[in-house]
Design an enzyme around this catalytic site. Structure first.
Site, PDB file in Angstrom:
ATOM      1  N   ALA A  66       0.867  -1.179   0.000  1.00  0.00           N
ATOM      2  CA  ALA A  66       0.000   0.000   0.000  1.00  0.00           C
ATOM      3  C   ALA A  66       0.902   1.228   0.000  1.00  0.00           C
ATOM      4  CB  ALA A  66      -0.887  -0.019   1.231  1.00  0.00           C
ATOM      5  N   GLY A 109       0.523  -5.011   0.831  1.00  0.00           N
ATOM      6  CA  GLY A 109      -0.634  -5.061  -0.071  1.00  0.00           C
ATOM      7  C   GLY A 109      -0.306  -5.741  -1.392  1.00  0.00           C
ATOM      8  N   GLU A 112      -0.686  -9.312  -0.731  1.00  0.00           N
ATOM      9  CA  GLU A 112      -2.114  -9.562  -0.517  1.00  0.00           C
ATOM     10  C   GLU A 112      -2.874  -9.575  -1.837  1.00  0.00           C
ATOM     11  OE1 GLU A 112      -2.093  -6.341   2.389  1.00  0.00           O
ATOM     12  OE2 GLU A 112      -2.964  -7.723   3.850  1.00  0.00           O
ATOM     13  N   GLU A 132       4.248  -5.084   7.276  1.00  0.00           N
ATOM     14  CA  GLU A 132       3.483  -4.000   7.904  1.00  0.00           C
ATOM     15  C   GLU A 132       3.916  -3.734   9.336  1.00  0.00           C
ATOM     16  OE1 GLU A 132       2.177  -6.446   6.088  1.00  0.00           O
ATOM     17  OE2 GLU A 132       0.652  -5.657   4.734  1.00  0.00           O
TER      18      GLU A 132
HETATM   19  N1  CO8 Z   1       4.563   3.266  -0.569  1.00  0.00           N
HETATM   20  C1  CO8 Z   1       4.952   4.439  -1.117  1.00  0.00           C
HETATM   21  N2  CO8 Z   1       6.105   4.576  -1.812  1.00  0.00           N
HETATM   22  C2  CO8 Z   1       6.898   3.493  -1.947  1.00  0.00           C
HETATM   23  C3  CO8 Z   1       6.556   2.245  -1.403  1.00  0.00           C
HETATM   24  C4  CO8 Z   1       5.320   2.151  -0.690  1.00  0.00           C
HETATM   25  N3  CO8 Z   1       4.882   0.983  -0.175  1.00  0.00           N
HETATM   26  N4  CO8 Z   1       7.541   1.375  -1.682  1.00  0.00           N
HETATM   27  C5  CO8 Z   1       8.460   2.043  -2.394  1.00  0.00           C
HETATM   28  N5  CO8 Z   1       8.071   3.331  -2.557  1.00  0.00           N
HETATM   29  C6  CO8 Z   1       8.784   4.402  -3.256  1.00  0.00           C
HETATM   30  C7  CO8 Z   1       9.979   4.892  -2.454  1.00  0.00           C
HETATM   31  O1  CO8 Z   1       9.570   5.807  -1.476  1.00  0.00           O
HETATM   32  C8  CO8 Z   1      10.845   5.492  -3.536  1.00  0.00           C
HETATM   33  O2  CO8 Z   1      10.326   6.758  -3.884  1.00  0.00           O
HETATM   34  P1  CO8 Z   1      11.311   8.041  -3.938  1.00  0.00           P
HETATM   35  O3  CO8 Z   1      12.256   7.702  -5.069  1.00  0.00           O
HETATM   36  O4  CO8 Z   1      10.384   9.157  -4.249  1.00  0.00           O
HETATM   37  O5  CO8 Z   1      12.005   8.099  -2.621  1.00  0.00           O
HETATM   38  C9  CO8 Z   1      10.588   4.564  -4.734  1.00  0.00           C
HETATM   39  O6  CO8 Z   1       9.353   3.890  -4.465  1.00  0.00           O
HETATM   40  C10 CO8 Z   1      11.663   3.517  -4.907  1.00  0.00           C
HETATM   41  O7  CO8 Z   1      11.792   2.822  -3.675  1.00  0.00           O
HETATM   42  P2  CO8 Z   1      13.195   2.606  -2.905  1.00  0.00           P
HETATM   43  O8  CO8 Z   1      14.125   3.726  -3.224  1.00  0.00           O
HETATM   44  O9  CO8 Z   1      12.896   2.339  -1.486  1.00  0.00           O
HETATM   45  O10 CO8 Z   1      13.705   1.282  -3.672  1.00  0.00           O
HETATM   46  P3  CO8 Z   1      14.709   0.193  -3.080  1.00  0.00           P
HETATM   47  O11 CO8 Z   1      15.031  -0.699  -4.235  1.00  0.00           O
HETATM   48  O12 CO8 Z   1      15.812   0.835  -2.328  1.00  0.00           O
HETATM   49  O13 CO8 Z   1      13.825  -0.646  -1.996  1.00  0.00           O
HETATM   50  C11 CO8 Z   1      11.862  -1.816  -1.167  1.00  0.00           C
HETATM   51  C12 CO8 Z   1      12.733  -1.414  -2.395  1.00  0.00           C
HETATM   52  C13 CO8 Z   1      12.676  -2.749  -0.251  1.00  0.00           C
HETATM   53  C14 CO8 Z   1      10.650  -2.534  -1.695  1.00  0.00           C
HETATM   54  C15 CO8 Z   1      11.479  -0.547  -0.377  1.00  0.00           C
HETATM   55  O14 CO8 Z   1      10.959   0.409  -1.291  1.00  0.00           O
HETATM   56  C16 CO8 Z   1      10.438  -0.793   0.696  1.00  0.00           C
HETATM   57  O15 CO8 Z   1      10.767  -1.316   1.753  1.00  0.00           O
HETATM   58  N6  CO8 Z   1       9.167  -0.397   0.441  1.00  0.00           N
HETATM   59  C17 CO8 Z   1       8.111  -0.495   1.418  1.00  0.00           C
HETATM   60  C18 CO8 Z   1       7.639  -1.917   1.564  1.00  0.00           C
HETATM   61  C19 CO8 Z   1       6.525  -1.998   2.600  1.00  0.00           C
HETATM   62  O16 CO8 Z   1       6.733  -1.748   3.766  1.00  0.00           O
HETATM   63  N7  CO8 Z   1       5.328  -2.366   2.143  1.00  0.00           N
HETATM   64  C20 CO8 Z   1       4.189  -2.529   3.016  1.00  0.00           C
HETATM   65  C21 CO8 Z   1       3.355  -1.305   3.013  1.00  0.00           C
HETATM   66  S1  CO8 Z   1       1.980  -1.402   4.156  1.00  0.00           S
HETATM   67  C22 CO8 Z   1       0.803  -2.308   3.376  1.00  0.00           C
HETATM   68  O17 CO8 Z   1       0.984  -2.704   2.267  1.00  0.00           O
HETATM   69  C23 CO8 Z   1      -0.528  -2.703   4.016  1.00  0.00           C
HETATM   70  C24 CO8 Z   1      -0.868  -1.803   5.095  1.00  0.00           C
HETATM   71  C25 CO8 Z   1      -2.172  -2.227   5.710  1.00  0.00           C
HETATM   72  C26 CO8 Z   1      -2.596  -1.143   6.662  1.00  0.00           C
HETATM   73  C27 CO8 Z   1      -4.056  -1.199   6.905  1.00  0.00           C
HETATM   74  C28 CO8 Z   1      -4.593   0.195   7.232  1.00  0.00           C
HETATM   75  C29 CO8 Z   1      -6.089   0.269   7.183  1.00  0.00           C
END
Ligand code: CO8
Length: 258
Positions: A66, A109, A112, A132
């Protein structure tokens, strides 16, 4: 076909391919991605000329979860009143078989969404996880339930509590994915599988999907009763007559999806 901002929709005969397309955010699932994916797949689901839907992302990311930047400022009331993420449940209601083709990150997500699909095919670069907990939340699009049903308590607890990723080989051993292929073969393989499914009778494929899906919702006795009733009802279709006649006459079946 409708123009979308964050996804691409293509057709190859009876197969539709929906590609998540937010490369700048590793296909993070924001509101627009959710609305467009749900709208596109709902429209495809209503079209009887579509026999299977492939959902895929890029080589680097199926979807990195997400959209954290969109979610971060939300209050409890925001997410509660909007029933944040509930629209993804529509994908689980699709009757047309769906195939997730996963390369790179399928986290949160993203994992999922892949698990909502009926068949999950991964490239050898795929990484699955429910990270998460590292953000101070828990899975919100069914991860704690679907992952547990797919791989059992041991790995589901491990992934949901540590937030670690599982690579493609581990995901295949654990039963999360049905096939792992080389990254450059992923889309072709997924389309081939989709074409095989789409070559079957659509109503019969829908019944098969419904019957397998029922296994996750009910007791064994009720599930078998449900399957038996659906099995009986296949005899009301033209395609059952055609499928069995084709076998007896030693020729390929030509299904009319009726
Ligand atoms: N959301 C928003 N932006 C993201 C996300 C994300 N999930 N993942 C990556 N991006 C963005 C980064 O911020 C970055 O943007 P910018 O260049 O503007 O800084 C761009 O994508 C590239 O990402 P990275 O530079 O981080 O790329 P890397 O190759 O270094 O790393 C990873 C890749 C390991 C995948 C890393 O991006 C990461 O850890 N991402 C987040 C993964 C994560 O935690 N996902 C779970 C999210 S929570 C969810 O899905 C469910 C929540 C349920 C909550 C329920 C509420 C009601």
């Amino acid at each position: 076909m409708t123009d979308y901002q964050t996804i691409k929709v293509e057709r190859r005969d009876r197969v539709a391919i929906v590609t998540l397309n937010r490369p700048e955010a590793l296909n993070a699932l924001n509101l627009t991605v959710m609305q467009e994916t749900v709208a596109a797949t709902t429209e495809l689901d209503r079209d009887p000329s579509v026999g299977a839907i492939v959902i895929t992302g890029s080589a680097k990311a199926f979807a990195a979860g997400a959209d954290i930047k969109e979610m971060a400022p939300k209050s409890y009331m925001d997410v509660y009143l909007d029933d944040w993420f509930a629209a993804w449940d529509r994908l689980a209601q699709l009757r047309t078989p769906t195939i997730a083709a996963v390369s790179g990150y399928a986290l949160g997500g993203g994992c999922e969404l892949a698990m909502i699909c009926d068949i999950l095919i991964a490239s050898d670069t795929a990484k699955f996880g429910q990270p998460e907990i590292k953000l101070g939340v828990i899975p919100g699009i069914g991860g704690s339930q679907r992952l547990t049903r797919a791989v059992g308590k041991a790995k589901a607890m491990d992934l949901c509590l540590t937030g670690r990723n599982m690579d493609a080989a581990e995901a295949e051993r654990a039963g999360l994915v049905s096939r792992v292929v080389a990254a450059d073969q992923l889309l072709d393989t997924a389309i081939e599988v989709a074409q095989t499914v789409a070559g079957m009778s659509l109503p019969i494929a829908m019944m098969a999907k419904e019957a397998v899906g029922r296994a996750f919702e009910t007791t064994l006795a009720e599930g078998i009763r449900f399957e038996r009733r659906l099995f009986h009802s296949t005899f009301a279709t033209d395609d059952q007559k055609e499928g069995m006649a084709a076998f007896v006459e030693k020729r390929p079946a030509t299904f009319t999806h009726r």
